[in-house]
Write a protein that holds these residues in place. Structure first.
Motif, PDB file in Angstrom:
ATOM      1  N   LEU A 155      -2.981   4.312  -4.988  1.00  0.00           N
ATOM      2  CA  LEU A 155      -3.322   2.925  -4.661  1.00  0.00           C
ATOM      3  C   LEU A 155      -4.238   2.322  -5.722  1.00  0.00           C
ATOM      4  CD1 LEU A 155      -3.959   3.352  -0.837  1.00  0.00           C
ATOM      5  CD2 LEU A 155      -2.126   2.010  -1.875  1.00  0.00           C
TER       6      LEU A 155
ATOM      7  N   PHE B 257       0.867  -1.186   0.000  1.00  0.00           N
ATOM      8  CA  PHE B 257       0.000   0.000   0.000  1.00  0.00           C
ATOM      9  C   PHE B 257       0.904   1.235   0.000  1.00  0.00           C
ATOM     10  CE2 PHE B 257      -2.542  -3.305   2.295  1.00  0.00           C
ATOM     11  CZ  PHE B 257      -3.364  -3.584   1.228  1.00  0.00           C
ATOM     12  N   MET B 258       0.681   2.128   0.948  1.00  0.00           N
ATOM     13  CA  MET B 258       1.558   3.291   1.110  1.00  0.00           C
ATOM     14  C   MET B 258       1.834   3.461   2.595  1.00  0.00           C
ATOM     15  SD  MET B 258       0.014   6.051  -1.583  1.00  0.00           S
ATOM     16  CE  MET B 258       1.462   7.047  -1.866  1.00  0.00           C
TER      17      MET B 258
ATOM     18  N   ASN C 100     -16.089   7.887  -0.592  1.00  0.00           N
ATOM     19  CA  ASN C 100     -17.466   7.992  -0.128  1.00  0.00           C
ATOM     20  C   ASN C 100     -17.651   9.219   0.774  1.00  0.00           C
ATOM     21  OD1 ASN C 100     -20.107   7.434   0.338  1.00  0.00           O
ATOM     22  ND2 ASN C 100     -19.758   5.600   1.571  1.00  0.00           N
TER      23      ASN C 100
ATOM     24  N   GLY D 163      -3.255  12.632   8.253  1.00  0.00           N
ATOM     25  CA  GLY D 163      -4.448  11.830   7.964  1.00  0.00           C
ATOM     26  C   GLY D 163      -4.536  11.408   6.508  1.00  0.00           C
TER      27      GLY D 163
ATOM     28  N   THR E  61     -14.092   4.082   1.463  1.00  0.00           N
ATOM     29  CA  THR E  61     -13.940   5.010   2.582  1.00  0.00           C
ATOM     30  C   THR E  61     -12.619   5.777   2.387  1.00  0.00           C
ATOM     31  OG1 THR E  61     -12.812   3.328   3.871  1.00  0.00           O
ATOM     32  CG2 THR E  61     -15.179   3.539   4.207  1.00  0.00           C
TER      33      THR E  61
ATOM     34  N   ALA F 136      -0.839   7.880   9.773  1.00  0.00           N
ATOM     35  CA  ALA F 136      -2.137   7.444  10.293  1.00  0.00           C
ATOM     36  C   ALA F 136      -2.516   6.042   9.828  1.00  0.00           C
ATOM     37  CB  ALA F 136      -3.220   8.437   9.869  1.00  0.00           C
TER      38      ALA F 136
ATOM     39  N   GLU G 150      -3.329   9.893  -2.262  1.00  0.00           N
ATOM     40  CA  GLU G 150      -2.924   8.576  -1.782  1.00  0.00           C
ATOM     41  C   GLU G 150      -3.770   7.473  -2.416  1.00  0.00           C
ATOM     42  OE1 GLU G 150      -3.580  11.192   0.047  1.00  0.00           O
ATOM     43  OE2 GLU G 150      -1.946  11.588   1.449  1.00  0.00           O
TER      44      GLU G 150
ATOM     45  N   GLU H 220     -10.152   6.212   4.232  1.00  0.00           N
ATOM     46  CA  GLU H 220      -8.963   5.576   4.813  1.00  0.00           C
ATOM     47  C   GLU H 220      -8.614   4.252   4.139  1.00  0.00           C
ATOM     48  OE1 GLU H 220     -11.793   6.084   6.585  1.00  0.00           O
ATOM     49  OE2 GLU H 220     -11.303   8.028   7.476  1.00  0.00           O
ATOM     50  N   ALA H 221      -9.489   3.756   3.254  1.00  0.00           N
ATOM     51  CA  ALA H 221      -9.290   2.407   2.696  1.00  0.00           C
ATOM     52  C   ALA H 221      -7.986   2.325   1.911  1.00  0.00           C
ATOM     53  CB  ALA H 221     -10.464   2.040   1.808  1.00  0.00           C
ATOM     54  N   THR H 222      -7.277   1.235   2.098  1.00  0.00           N
ATOM     55  CA  THR H 222      -6.046   1.026   1.339  1.00  0.00           C
ATOM     56  C   THR H 222      -6.169  -0.149   0.376  1.00  0.00           C
ATOM     57  OG1 THR H 222      -5.191  -0.278   3.171  1.00  0.00           O
ATOM     58  CG2 THR H 222      -4.487   2.017   3.050  1.00  0.00           C
ATOM     59  N   ASP H 223      -6.989  -1.127   0.720  1.00  0.00           N
ATOM     60  CA  ASP H 223      -7.177  -2.264  -0.172  1.00  0.00           C
ATOM     61  C   ASP H 223      -8.471  -2.055  -0.957  1.00  0.00           C
ATOM     62  OD1 ASP H 223      -6.210  -5.490  -0.271  1.00  0.00           O
ATOM     63  OD2 ASP H 223      -8.162  -4.951  -1.082  1.00  0.00           O
TER      64      ASP H 223
END
Lengths: 290, 383
Positions: free
Chosen positions: B234, A211-212, B173, B37, B202, A216, B230, B204-207
């Motif tokens: 991704l 990911f990165m 979202n 954040g 969301t 946070a 970010e 904050e989602a990374t996957d």
């Protein structure tokens, strides 16, 4: 069908990393009865160590993963010796407050040291995916899954086949009796917290490149780790593995086939269901007493 | 002594700026951005742009014979924190004017506070339409709305080969993501493009594998991606993993700069709707201002691609300072009235406000320019 297979592969890869996250947290709770709120920050720490070593110091990628894990172990040992050992006789609420404070300090220290902008960790793996019929996966993800599985196996062997593992399990079952049998409970606690921290740092070092890396990143991961542990049963090691995969599959299939909007909600819906039907967790055979 | 670049910039942007020695305390400008954040990259870029604008203007003499002071508060990519930041800026620091707050969600959370404190805010990034249509006379937006961006983009549809036939959306979202999906759907449908499905994530989602695997099943040829830097990075990386084989267009003016140093494999070209393309300052509406801004940024050795968003902070400070100059005093109500008279050249182009929203309670809305940048194997181009 093709979509389902891709979701299955994605869920497996995701579940493997979730399992790695959950096992460190549940180990610490099981042995020490400490709710480790620094778990997500140790994950972040591992990711940043990998970034710093690979991208800034140009250390070999694979060696960096090992070093990041070792640094995570060392930081965990330090936290146990400095913060937790003096609190050995304190109640669980006080310890929780200390751990929340430690998590805030770690997160802000990371922010101060690295800044707020997310980083990419360079890897030696090809950016093109491996293709198996209708599904595809990046070599890096397979590597992460393989390392996660190896770490889980090594950890299991450590617990089951070594004197240190026996001492840990004895402390897990009954700390006072273990102490009477000559187990140095204090050092078992230090070793347990260090190993749990090392596993979190390893997960961060492995997933950072996928990911990165950002200050946070541990927030959501910490939340997921708690979800996994609750799913599997608090302090239950096989349960953490099963909980990790269960959460990975539920998120993946729920997000893919029902609604991506509620992807995270599916995981927490599962937790509510498990708590309602099997409050001891998916795996625990009976509730622990005492 | 002013150097040539400083003089050029100040001269172009604020022709009547007073260049006198400091006579009093600094004039405060409050700013809140997501410095940490989920969308911290963008927030830091915007904040850096604002910082260099203040530096440049202070070197040129400040405004009203006083230096400028930028007071920056982190909103931590969180609407609650954005409100707390405004409380602090207004109540403790006593700023007469604000700049903020990057995401539409944070800006919308702040807006009732602007009415309560009667302090104007220049909105530098947020794109949700209702920011300027809900009847808040303290809001002055220099960023385009999603609708403006979509309409401007749709006029350039003919440049895409093969042509866009059907599009899907992958959006964060929140107000920003959902608003962009809605407005781009309307603008593209009006051009005869078929609208497919919308997947969300969301912040904050990374996957994003579940969303991408679902989008892979669609017969759409293009995916519009709306989120921060970010998640853009991704999503584009994970789309390669999932072999989506579709064209990606990012909206909102953010650019996944990490993909320049760590490019996607050959054959993957992405398109990015930007409001300033720093690789081509000569193509900006006012090249001298764009080049001066770019040079000033580069003096700090900041990430080059951050220029794509840094200009928002830069132009916002130019706007605010011009309003202070026109008001003749650093007082909130006078600055609010003066903002209607602002007419300057910024990095993006002309900055002046038209009225939007219910009569008597209008907000100010600027009409910015749009550029489409391509990214392929770490190299950028202009469509």
């Amino acid at each position: 069908m093709d979509q389902a297979l891709q979701h299955l592969v994605n869920g497996t890869v995701l579940g493997g990393t979730y399992a790695l996250l959950g096992i460190g947290l549940t180990l610490i709770f099981g042995v020490m009865r400490v709710v480790n709120f620094t778990h997500g920050e140790l994950y972040t720490f591992g990711a940043y160590m990998a970034y710093g070593l690979v991208a800034l110091l140009h250390v070999d990628f694979f060696l960096s993963l090992v070093l990041a894990t070792m640094l995570g172990l060392a930081l965990g040992a330090l936290i146990e010796l400095v913060l937790l050992r003096p609190m050995r006789k304190a109640d669980i609420d006080s310890v929780m407050l200390v751990m929340i404070g430690a998590a805030l300090v770690l997160q802000n220290a990371g922010l101060w040291a690295w800044g707020g902008v997310a980083k990419l960790v360079p890897t030696p793996f090809a950016g093109t995916p491996l293709v198996f019929g209708p599904v595809s996966v990046l070599p890096l993800r397979l590597f992460v899954l393989g390392v996660a599985a190896t770490l889980l196996l090594v950890f299991w062997l450590l617990l089951e086949r070594t004197r240190a593992g026996i001492a840990m399990r004895a402390t897990f079952q009954d700390a006072e009796t273990a102490s009477l049998m000559g187990v140095r409970v204090g050092w078992v606690h230090t070793a347990t917290f260090a190993i749990g921290s090392g596993l979190a740092a390893a997960a961060g070092a492995l997933l950072g490149p996928v990911f990165m890396v950002s200050p946070a990143m541990g927030d959501l991961v910490g939340l997921k780790a708690f979800a996994i542990v609750i799913l599997g049963g608090l302090g239950n090691l096989p349960g953490a593995v099963i909980g990790g995969f269960a959460l990975g599959y539920v998120e993946e299939f729920g997000g893919g086939f029902v609604s991506s909007e509620y992807r995270d909600a599916f995981g927490f819906l599962l937790i509510i269901l498990v708590l309602a039907i099997r409050p001891q967790g998916l795996v625990a055979l009976k509730e622990r007493v005492g | 002594m002013l150097n040539r670049r400083t003089a050029l910039l100040a001269g172009l942007a604020l022709p009547a700026l007073q260049r006198t020695a400091w006579a009093a305390d600094p004039i405060k400008i409050g700013m809140t951005q997501p410095l940490t954040g989920a969308v911290a990259a963008s927030g830091n870029y915007v904040a850096n742009g604002a910082k260099i604008a203040v530096e440049v203007l202070n070197r040129a003499g400040g405004v009203l014979g006083r230096p400028l002071e930028l007071i920056l508060e982190d909103n931590k990519s969180n609407p609650r924190e954005a409100v707390a930041a405004v409380d602090k800026l207004v109540l403790r620091d006593r700023v007469p004017v604000l700049i903020g707050a990057w995401s539409s969600t944070y800006t919308l959370a702040i807006m009732p506070k602007l009415l309560e404190y009667k302090v104007p805010m220049v909105v530098e990034t947020s794109s949700a339409s209702r920011i300027t249509t809900s009847g808040n006379p303290y809001v002055f937006r220099i960023a385009p709305t999603s609708a403006m961006e979509a309409v401007a983009f749709s006029t350039q549809l003919g440049k895409f080969t093969p042509a866009m036939r059907k599009v899907d959306f992958l959006s964060v979202n929140n107000d920003f993501g959902r608003g962009a999906a809605e407005k781009f759907s309307e603008a593209l449908a009006a051009k005869g493009v078929t609208i497919g499905r919308t997947e969300t994530m969301t912040p904050e989602a990374t996957d994003l594998s579940a969303q991408l695997a679902a989008l892979k099943q669609s017969d759409a040829d293009t995916i519009f991606l709306t989120t921060g830097v970010e998640q853009q990075t991704l999503a584009l990386r994970q789309a390669v993993e999932q072999r989506l084989g579709k064209r990606f267009v990012t909206t909102g003016g953010s650019f996944p700069d990490a993909l320049i140093a760590n490019p996607l494999p050959a054959g993957n070209t992405s398109f990015h709707i930007l409001f300033y393309a720093p690789w081509f300052p000569e193509r900006a509406p006012y090249p001298a201002i764009a080049e001066a801004y770019t040079a000033e940024w580069n003096k700090n050795n900041w990430e080059f691609a951050g220029l794509t968003e840094g200009f928002r902070g830069y132009d916002a400070v130019l706007t605010v300072v011009e309003a202070i100059r026109l008001a003749g005093k650093p007082e909130a109500e006078a600055i609010r009235e003066a903002l209607w008279k602002v007419d300057i050249h910024g990095v993006n182009g002309d900055i002046r406000f038209a009225k939007e929203g219910p009569a008597g309670q209008e907000s100010g809305q600027n009409q910015p320019n749009v550029a489409i940048v391509t990214l392929s194997e770490g190299k950028t181009g202009l469509l």
